[in-house]
Design an enzyme around this catalytic site. Structure first.
Site, PDB file in Angstrom:
ATOM      1  N   GLY A  93      28.275  19.306 -49.029  1.00  0.00           N
ATOM      2  CA  GLY A  93      28.655  20.186 -47.768  1.00  0.00           C
ATOM      3  C   GLY A  93      29.574  19.281 -46.749  1.00  0.00           C
ATOM      4  N   HIS A 131      30.806  10.736 -40.880  1.00  0.00           N
ATOM      5  CA  HIS A 131      29.965  11.122 -39.515  1.00  0.00           C
ATOM      6  C   HIS A 131      28.742  11.484 -39.593  1.00  0.00           C
ATOM      7  CE1 HIS A 131      31.735  14.828 -41.542  1.00  0.00           C
ATOM      8  NE2 HIS A 131      30.475  15.536 -41.047  1.00  0.00           N
TER       9      HIS A 131
HETATM   10  P1  5GP Z   1      30.511  18.355 -42.110  1.00  0.00           P
HETATM   11  O1  5GP Z   1      30.396  19.628 -42.720  1.00  0.00           O
HETATM   12  O2  5GP Z   1      31.973  17.620 -42.730  1.00  0.00           O
HETATM   13  O3  5GP Z   1      29.421  17.489 -42.340  1.00  0.00           O
HETATM   14  O4  5GP Z   1      30.848  18.650 -40.605  1.00  0.00           O
HETATM   15  C1  5GP Z   1      31.750  18.814 -39.846  1.00  0.00           C
HETATM   16  C2  5GP Z   1      31.259  19.066 -38.428  1.00  0.00           C
HETATM   17  O5  5GP Z   1      32.652  18.762 -37.456  1.00  0.00           O
HETATM   18  C3  5GP Z   1      31.095  20.408 -38.362  1.00  0.00           C
HETATM   19  O6  5GP Z   1      29.831  20.570 -37.814  1.00  0.00           O
HETATM   20  C4  5GP Z   1      32.142  21.063 -37.383  1.00  0.00           C
HETATM   21  O7  5GP Z   1      31.651  22.016 -36.444  1.00  0.00           O
HETATM   22  C5  5GP Z   1      32.684  19.641 -36.755  1.00  0.00           C
HETATM   23  N1  5GP Z   1      33.827  19.796 -36.151  1.00  0.00           N
HETATM   24  C6  5GP Z   1      34.900  20.259 -36.891  1.00  0.00           C
HETATM   25  N2  5GP Z   1      36.054  19.941 -36.265  1.00  0.00           N
HETATM   26  C7  5GP Z   1      35.968  19.714 -34.687  1.00  0.00           C
HETATM   27  C8  5GP Z   1      36.376  19.277 -33.716  1.00  0.00           C
HETATM   28  O8  5GP Z   1      37.843  19.520 -33.816  1.00  0.00           O
HETATM   29  N3  5GP Z   1      35.681  19.038 -32.629  1.00  0.00           N
HETATM   30  C9  5GP Z   1      34.302  18.820 -32.671  1.00  0.00           C
HETATM   31  N4  5GP Z   1      33.877  18.341 -31.734  1.00  0.00           N
HETATM   32  N5  5GP Z   1      33.874  19.073 -33.891  1.00  0.00           N
HETATM   33  C10 5GP Z   1      34.302  19.299 -35.023  1.00  0.00           C
END
Ligand code: 5GP
Ligand code: ZN
Length: 120
Positions: free
Chosen positions: A100, A107
């Protein structure tokens, strides 16, 4: 592994090219609120250096990952999560497509606060 990837959205946040609502910062780690929170408290902790995913870490990253894990409960309380055991928080590291992961800069999601949440 390069320190920064110019195409990476989280590297741009580290460099201040994209704004974020900061929760914590030190030499190695940045924490900021997720732009689309799933829970009343939802922030991300990232290494400032570009590491694409948890699948890319080596023993050299162990101290950094350990520091992120020990920071999580402290920052969760700071951001309004209630204490363990009634409160607490969730720590998630999505890794790869089937894990996911959408942003390919390592992160750690930290989520908490009163239920129900949008997801999970
Ligand atoms: P992943 O699905 O990769 O684990 O989560 C990526 C997370 O990054 C998502 O929850 C999304 O909302 C967050 N996200 C994506 N782009 C940005 C952004 O430009 N700023 C912030 N603060 N969060 C972001
Ligand atoms: Zn990056």
């Amino acid at each position: 592994m390069s320190h920064s990837d110019p195409a990476c959205i989280f590297c741009k946040i580290v460099e201040g090219k994209i704004p974020s609502r900061k929760v914590y910062e030190d030499d190695e780690i940045l924490a900021f609120h997720d732009i689309h929170p799933w829970a009343p408290v939802h922030f991300l902790m990232i290494p400032k250096a570009h590491v694409p995913s948890l699948a890319h870490v080596s023993d050299d990253h162990a101290p950094l990952l350990g520091r992120m894990m020990t920071l999580a409960p402290r920052l969760a309380l700071q951001e309004g999560c209630r204490p363990y055991p009634e409160g607490g928080h969730r720590v998630v590291v999505n890794t790869g497509a089937e894990g996911g992961q959408e942003v390919h800069h390592l992160h750690v999601h930290v989520m908490g606060g009163p239920r129900p949440w949008l997801k999970g």
